[in-house]
Motif scaffolding. Structure first.
Motif: not given
Length: 338
Positions: A146-174
């Motif tokens: 998202v960007g260094r120093g950014a505050i993520i209020d909802h780290p599991y927001d479904s739209a943000m998760v879908r837009a994230a790279p595969r590596e990040i999505r896979h970590l959450l799925a695992d």
């Protein structure tokens, strides 16, 4: 002699006097394990009580704490006969044993922190934080993306998760898969012990040195990975293959490598290597897909996990109480969490 209405002490559960040596305690613990083990005709509740007693006095440090607490309970109860000391002691946080007991106060001090369910059977003991490492990595990489120093209020927001790279999505799925496996394993009986997020000291950073779950019980010793790649999987020449895997990813070989490192440090041979995958992701819900240095490799779907662990592999003899005790003690001494 102890009054029948008074909860048994750890020493009484183990069948020794409070003056017993640590060697005598250890021998008594092993004897009581054999006598109460459900596989040898014992009662699960008695087996559970023996393990809780050992946790209370099985080390010099724990025993000293228990003995000191018992001494203060006895002193409070003796000095509280006139009723006045009782009230002031309770206000100061002294033992509730110094007053007329309530239901919670009849619970032994050494077991009071444990939830007690009269109708529930004792369940498996678990250690570690399932999915914890993956969730930490997910959050760190999500913030970086998202960007260094950014505050993520909802780290599991479904739209943000879908837009994230595969590596990040896979970590959450695992992480979700590991937590689901942990919930299933928690329903096993008291004769099982589970360790989550174990550091195998194997080659490779982070996840490449992690064994998601280790399970020890009457059916054997199992090393597990819980995975969710989000697609269909096939088994080819003893390895999982799929277009949803990362380039060069070889889950069976990876689990085997991690397990070999732990085998060397614990001197314990695993009964099976297990990859737990989502229901419907493989053609068969449970399959032995090969062997790694003589150890069977099993791929099974989540809904078959509890059955598999409780029944075990065909032809593999069950472990006795002494074997389980020895293995558990060795693993407790060696296992470190990632």
């Amino acid at each position: 002699m102890r009054d029948s209405s008074t909860p048994a002490t750890p020493y009484e559960v183990l069948g020794v006097s409070a003056a017993a040596s640590m060697d005598e305690l250890r021998r008594a613990y092993r004897r009581r394990l054999r006598e109460t083990h459900p596989d040898t005709g014992g009662e699960a509740t008695a087996f559970h009580a023996v393990q809780v007693a050992w946790e209370a006095v099985g080390t010099p440090e724990g025993r000293a704490l228990f003995d000191a607490a018992s001494a203060s309970v006895t002193e409070a109860a003796t000095e509280g006969m006139d009723g006045e000391f009782v009230a002031s002691a309770r206000a100061d946080g002294a033992s509730p044993y110094a007053s007329a007991p309530t239901e919670s106060e009849t619970t032994p001090p050494w077991e009071r922190s444990r939830p007690r369910h009269a109708e529930a059977e004792p369940t498996a003991r678990a250690h570690g934080h399932p999915g914890g490492w993956n969730r930490e990595e997910y959050y760190a990489l999500m913030r970086e993306w998202v960007g260094r120093g950014a505050i993520i209020d909802h780290p599991y927001d479904s739209a943000m998760v879908r837009a994230a790279p595969r590596e990040i999505r896979h970590l959450l799925a695992d992480a979700n898969a590991e937590e689901e496996t942990a919930r299933t394993l928690s329903r096993l009986g008291i004769s099982y012990t589970i360790w989550h997020d174990v550091d195998s000291d194997g080659a490779g950073p982070g996840a490449e040195s992690k064994i998601d779950h280790i399970v020890l019980g009457p059916t054997g010793l199992f090393a597990m990975l819980s995975e969710d790649w989000g697609g269909a999987l096939q088994v080819r020449k003893g390895e999982i293959v799929s277009d949803v895997l990362a380039v060069g990813e070889r889950p069976v070989s990876s689990l085997s490598r991690r397990t070999r490192s732990l085998t060397r440090s614990t001197r314990a041979k695993f009964t099976a290597l297990v990859l737990v995958v989502p229901d419907g992701s493989t053609a068969e819900s449970l399959a032995v897909v090969g062997r790694e240095r003589g150890v069977p490799v099993v791929v099974l779907q989540q809904s078959r996990l509890q059955e598999f662990i409780e029944v075990g592999l065909a032809g593999v003899p069950r472990l006795g109480a002494d074997d389980i005790f020895a293995l558990r003690e060795r693993l407790h001494q060696v296992i470190r969490f990632i």
